[in-house]
Design a protein around this motif. Structure first.
Motif, PDB file in Angstrom:
ATOM      1  N   UNK A   1      -5.434   3.454   8.610  1.00 43.86           N
ATOM      2  CA  UNK A   1      -5.370   4.566   9.565  1.00 43.86           C
ATOM      3  C   UNK A   1      -3.959   4.735  10.123  1.00 43.86           C
ATOM      4  N   UNK A   2      -3.149   3.679  10.051  1.00 39.51           N
ATOM      5  CA  UNK A   2      -1.766   3.760  10.531  1.00 39.51           C
ATOM      6  C   UNK A   2      -0.821   4.325   9.481  1.00 39.51           C
ATOM      7  N   UNK A   3      -1.264   4.353   8.238  1.00 36.35           N
ATOM      8  CA  UNK A   3      -0.413   4.741   7.113  1.00 36.35           C
ATOM      9  C   UNK A   3      -0.453   6.247   6.896  1.00 36.35           C
ATOM     10  N   UNK A   4       0.103   6.981   7.864  1.00 38.08           N
ATOM     11  CA  UNK A   4       0.060   8.435   7.792  1.00 38.08           C
ATOM     12  C   UNK A   4       0.799   9.015   6.608  1.00 38.08           C
ATOM     13  N   UNK A   5       1.828   8.340   6.126  1.00 35.65           N
ATOM     14  CA  UNK A   5       2.580   8.820   4.971  1.00 35.65           C
ATOM     15  C   UNK A   5       1.991   8.397   3.647  1.00 35.65           C
ATOM     16  N   UNK A   6       0.916   7.611   3.682  1.00 31.40           N
ATOM     17  CA  UNK A   6       0.258   7.182   2.451  1.00 31.40           C
ATOM     18  C   UNK A   6       1.132   6.330   1.553  1.00 31.40           C
ATOM     19  N   UNK A   7       1.995   5.487   2.152  1.00 33.17           N
ATOM     20  CA  UNK A   7       2.928   4.730   1.324  1.00 33.17           C
ATOM     21  C   UNK A   7       2.227   3.701   0.445  1.00 33.17           C
ATOM     22  N   UNK A   8       1.080   3.185   0.925  1.00 34.09           N
ATOM     23  CA  UNK A   8       0.395   2.170   0.128  1.00 34.09           C
ATOM     24  C   UNK A   8      -0.404   2.770  -1.019  1.00 34.09           C
ATOM     25  N   UNK A   9      -0.391   4.070  -1.168  1.00 33.82           N
ATOM     26  CA  UNK A   9      -0.963   4.680  -2.369  1.00 33.82           C
ATOM     27  C   UNK A   9      -0.100   4.354  -3.595  1.00 33.82           C
ATOM     28  N   UNK A  10       1.209   4.121  -3.352  1.00 36.88           N
ATOM     29  CA  UNK A  10       2.127   3.831  -4.439  1.00 36.88           C
ATOM     30  C   UNK A  10       2.738   2.429  -4.375  1.00 36.88           C
ATOM     31  N   UNK A  11       2.697   1.798  -3.204  1.00 29.96           N
ATOM     32  CA  UNK A  11       3.305   0.477  -3.044  1.00 29.96           C
ATOM     33  C   UNK A  11       2.443  -0.605  -3.677  1.00 29.96           C
ATOM     34  N   UNK A  12       3.107  -1.608  -4.241  1.00 29.14           N
ATOM     35  CA  UNK A  12       2.377  -2.795  -4.694  1.00 29.14           C
ATOM     36  C   UNK A  12       2.770  -4.026  -3.888  1.00 29.14           C
ATOM     37  N   UNK A  13       4.018  -4.058  -3.381  1.00 25.80           N
ATOM     38  CA  UNK A  13       4.426  -5.197  -2.554  1.00 25.80           C
ATOM     39  C   UNK A  13       5.671  -4.853  -1.754  1.00 25.80           C
ATOM     40  N   UNK A  14       5.857  -5.622  -0.657  1.00 19.27           N
ATOM     41  CA  UNK A  14       7.050  -5.518   0.177  1.00 19.27           C
ATOM     42  C   UNK A  14       7.523  -6.935   0.453  1.00 19.27           C
ATOM     43  N   UNK A  15       8.802  -7.173   0.278  1.00 19.62           N
ATOM     44  CA  UNK A  15       9.324  -8.513   0.524  1.00 19.62           C
ATOM     45  C   UNK A  15      10.744  -8.417   1.048  1.00 19.62           C
ATOM     46  N   UNK A  16      11.217  -9.536   1.603  1.00 18.36           N
ATOM     47  CA  UNK A  16      12.589  -9.626   2.092  1.00 18.36           C
ATOM     48  C   UNK A  16      13.375 -10.599   1.236  1.00 18.36           C
ATOM     49  N   UNK A  17      14.561 -10.186   0.852  1.00 20.40           N
ATOM     50  CA  UNK A  17      15.482 -11.060   0.128  1.00 20.40           C
ATOM     51  C   UNK A  17      16.770 -11.081   0.927  1.00 20.40           C
ATOM     52  N   UNK A  18      16.903 -12.085   1.786  1.00 16.39           N
ATOM     53  CA  UNK A  18      18.023 -12.089   2.712  1.00 16.39           C
ATOM     54  C   UNK A  18      17.888 -10.919   3.669  1.00 16.39           C
ATOM     55  N   UNK A  19      18.912 -10.072   3.719  1.00 17.76           N
ATOM     56  CA  UNK A  19      18.899  -8.915   4.610  1.00 17.76           C
ATOM     57  C   UNK A  19      18.458  -7.639   3.909  1.00 17.76           C
ATOM     58  N   UNK A  20      17.868  -7.795   2.721  1.00 17.90           N
ATOM     59  CA  UNK A  20      17.428  -6.644   1.933  1.00 17.90           C
ATOM     60  C   UNK A  20      15.912  -6.613   1.857  1.00 17.90           C
ATOM     61  N   UNK A  21      15.341  -5.441   2.089  1.00 19.85           N
ATOM     62  CA  UNK A  21      13.899  -5.240   1.956  1.00 19.85           C
ATOM     63  C   UNK A  21      13.649  -4.631   0.590  1.00 19.85           C
ATOM     64  N   UNK A  22      12.782  -5.281  -0.191  1.00 21.47           N
ATOM     65  CA  UNK A  22      12.495  -4.854  -1.560  1.00 21.47           C
ATOM     66  C   UNK A  22      11.082  -4.284  -1.620  1.00 21.47           C
ATOM     67  N   UNK A  23      10.981  -3.028  -2.016  1.00 27.77           N
ATOM     68  CA  UNK A  23       9.688  -2.358  -2.189  1.00 27.77           C
ATOM     69  C   UNK A  23       9.406  -2.231  -3.684  1.00 27.77           C
ATOM     70  N   UNK A  24       8.312  -2.800  -4.129  1.00 31.23           N
ATOM     71  CA  UNK A  24       7.862  -2.655  -5.503  1.00 31.23           C
ATOM     72  C   UNK A  24       6.745  -1.615  -5.532  1.00 31.23           C
ATOM     73  N   UNK A  25       6.846  -0.670  -6.469  1.00 28.85           N
ATOM     74  CA  UNK A  25       5.884   0.416  -6.556  1.00 28.85           C
ATOM     75  C   UNK A  25       4.941   0.203  -7.729  1.00 28.85           C
ATOM     76  N   UNK A  26       3.721   0.678  -7.579  1.00 31.82           N
ATOM     77  CA  UNK A  26       2.740   0.556  -8.656  1.00 31.82           C
ATOM     78  C   UNK A  26       2.955   1.605  -9.729  1.00 31.82           C
TER      79      UNK A  26
ATOM     80  N   UNK B   1      18.948  -2.101   2.739  1.00 29.51           N
ATOM     81  CA  UNK B   1      19.712  -3.188   3.345  1.00 29.51           C
ATOM     82  C   UNK B   1      19.756  -2.990   4.852  1.00 29.51           C
ATOM     83  N   UNK B   2      19.379  -4.028   5.609  1.00 33.71           N
ATOM     84  CA  UNK B   2      19.208  -3.899   7.051  1.00 33.71           C
ATOM     85  C   UNK B   2      20.508  -4.073   7.826  1.00 33.71           C
ATOM     86  N   UNK B   3      20.547  -3.449   8.978  1.00 28.15           N
ATOM     87  CA  UNK B   3      21.645  -3.590   9.932  1.00 28.15           C
ATOM     88  C   UNK B   3      21.563  -4.985  10.563  1.00 28.15           C
ATOM     89  N   UNK B   4      22.687  -5.577  10.823  1.00 28.89           N
ATOM     90  CA  UNK B   4      22.712  -6.892  11.461  1.00 28.89           C
ATOM     91  C   UNK B   4      22.935  -6.763  12.967  1.00 28.89           C
TER      92      UNK B   4
END
Length: 543
Positions: free
Chosen positions: A124-149, A94-97
């Protein structure tokens, strides 16, 4: 954070650099002048302010979702104020306003989504390799939702640490990998002030939500001497307020030069261990490895390597006391192993090796002989290997040292072309990030094929299942219990022999600034980069 760790984690090499002078606060006490930090090892030829591959100081300009404490893996608010694992494959921040970019525009959830989509488009920018496990990123209002594979709740630490950039600015950049981000548009407490090859300065960002939390008006990164001895003299003579250097006998070489002000803190930054090639005898036998664990005098190894400034490591992979709450209560003495030759010989016998006229031999009468590899310029690791060779020689082994260059060492360890090697692992504050890279079978590449981790080539379907259980745990108590079989595996099978803690070499002067991290106030590690540096700047205050 998740992702891999490097076997070549810096040992004693000091961060040395070419000479520059520092601008100190104009008056003692109550000032909010310039704080100086030792930066690179050579003059900086390009002013690169890219948060993914830029120069020292960039970490002060770009906020991530949360600050990660590398000591215990806890998170504190940054651009996000809270985190929740909805389930093992859905993570929410949940993001800061009310956050503003430094150009006056408003920070939005779309900036976060754009940032992560950019990392997907430019790996090359993904040094933490987050997209190895991520399937999607979206915003729901002020909340960022990460779905993992796949289930991977510990990925939250990597997600939390990604620097967030402005969609309005970076969407117009053709190649963000090479972009130098000048002028920078940032949310962090500092922004760019001035650049020279030997000195870069960052000034307060008045629009930052953290502007009031940082006391230095400016932070300067200075380049010192390429000679280690000259650089040590610069550090010891008050050139910097804060530097990252390994000083042998630090009390005599640094503190005693100005005992009123010169301070140091060398906390654990990872585990230094003896990696063995588990694809070949005798190291493919767990009883033999456990015998070696008992034959090694860890305190003597630590004394020879780093002069008693670090603690010996338990044979569980954990870093204590930061991860004390994670210890398996069924493992005696928190997993600390005391040297005992009689116990060592008992395990050697179980493995089929016996003492014959002072030599440890196999069933054919052949003495156990092997080499330990470590980079020739890592004096602490060389010292550790020398002591290990002496300890194992005492129980009848013939152990020699193999001391290649750092480049050859890296190539050979990754390819599995070694018998034993000094290396390091862990140090993120995340148990999953400690165990997964060194124990997951998926990383155990064939010999002569490069492995990003698990250089010892450990394989176990049961351990893979245990790692999956840890990754899927959504509560802290479940995570802790999920580590118990992994700690037991480390203790009873010793796929890596844990030796002592590799230090984080923080040197400070309190002449102008106080509030540095310390053993009595361990709010972060004393690093001059990443989340640690930002946390430090929010704690220091004028002396």
């Amino acid at each position: 954070m998740t992702g891999v760790v490097s076997l070549t984690l810096a040992a004693c090499g000091s961060a040395s650099s070419s000479s520059a002078s520092s601008t100190k606060p104009s008056a003692p006490g109550g000032n909010t002048g310039q704080l100086t930090i030792e930066g690179t090892t050579a003059p900086v030829t390009v002013n690169n302010l890219n948060p993914y591959n830029g120069n020292f100081g960039v970490d002060l300009m770009y906020n991530s979702l949360m600050l990660v404490d590398p000591i215990n893996g806890t998170m504190s608010p940054e651009l996000a104020t809270s985190f929740k694992a909805v389930n093992s494959t859905t993570l929410e921040f949940t993001l800061r306003k009310g956050v503003k970019w430094s150009n006056g525009s408003s920070f939005t959830p779309e900036d976060v989504v754009f940032t992560f989509e950019m990392l997907k488009k430019f790996p090359a920018l993904d040094g933490g390799g987050v997209w190895d496990q991520l399937s999607s990123v979206s915003a729901s209002g002020n909340t960022i939702v990460f779905k993992l594979s796949v289930p991977d709740v510990p990925l939250n630490l990597s997600l939390a640490s990604v620097p967030i950039v402005s969609q309005a600015v970076w969407s117009k950049v053709a190649n963000p990998v090479t972009y130098t981000a000048i002028p920078p548009v940032v949310t962090g407490p500092y922004t760019f002030d001035s650049y020279a090859p030997t000195k870069s300065v960052f000034k307060k960002n008045p629009l930052s939500f953290e502007a009031s939390q940082v006391k230095p008006e400016t932070v300067a990164f200075l380049v010192g001497s390429s000679s280690q001895s000259t650089n040590e003299l610069l550090v010891a003579s008050d050139t910097y307020d804060f530097s990252y250097n390994y000083f042998p006998d630090v009390q005599a070489t640094y503190v005693s030069r100005n005992p009123q002000y010169n301070k140091y803190w060398f906390p654990a930054g990872g585990v230094v261990g003896l990696f063995m090639n588990l694809t070949e005898a005798p190291f493919n036998n767990a009883d033999f490895r456990r015998g070696m664990s008992y034959a090694i005098d860890r305190q003597a190894v630590e004394n020879k390597a780093v002069f008693g400034v670090e603690a010996v490591a338990p044979q569980t992979g954990l870093i204590l006391p930061g991860e004390q709450t994670w210890t398996d209560p069924s493992i005696p003495n928190d997993g600390l192993v005391t040297q005992n030759d009689a116990t060592a010989l008992k395990y050697f016998k179980l493995a089929g090796y016996t003492d014959k006229n002072g030599k440890l031999v196999d069933s054919a009468g052949t003495q156990v002989s092997f080499s330990i590899m470590e980079p020739n310029n890592y004096s602490d690791w060389v010292g550790a290997a020398q002591q290990i060779a002496s300890d194992l020689g005492r129980v009848g082994m013939n152990v020699t040292l193999n001391e290649p260059t750092s480049a050859v060492y890296t190539t050979d360890t990754e390819a599995g072309e070694f018998q034993a090697a000094i290396g390091s692992f862990g140090g993120s504050g995340s148990a999953y990030s400690t165990f997964n890279p060194i124990l997951n079978s998926s990383f155990a590449a064939p010999i002569k094929s490069d492995a990003v981790s698990n250089w010892e080539r450990f394989k176990s379907s049961q351990v893979d299942s245990d790692l999956a259980n840890l990754a899927a745990a959504t509560t802290n108590s479940a995570m802790i219990k999920a580590t118990y079989p992994l700690q037991e595996l480390m203790y009873k099978q010793a796929p890596i022999i844990d030796l002592y803690y590799g230090g984080m070499w923080g040197l400070f002067t309190t002449k102008h600034w106080v509030g540095w991290p310390s053993a009595s106030d361990p709010y972060t590690l004393p690093a001059t980069w990443d989340d640690d540096l930002l946390a430090i700047m929010m704690h220091v205050r004028p002396s």
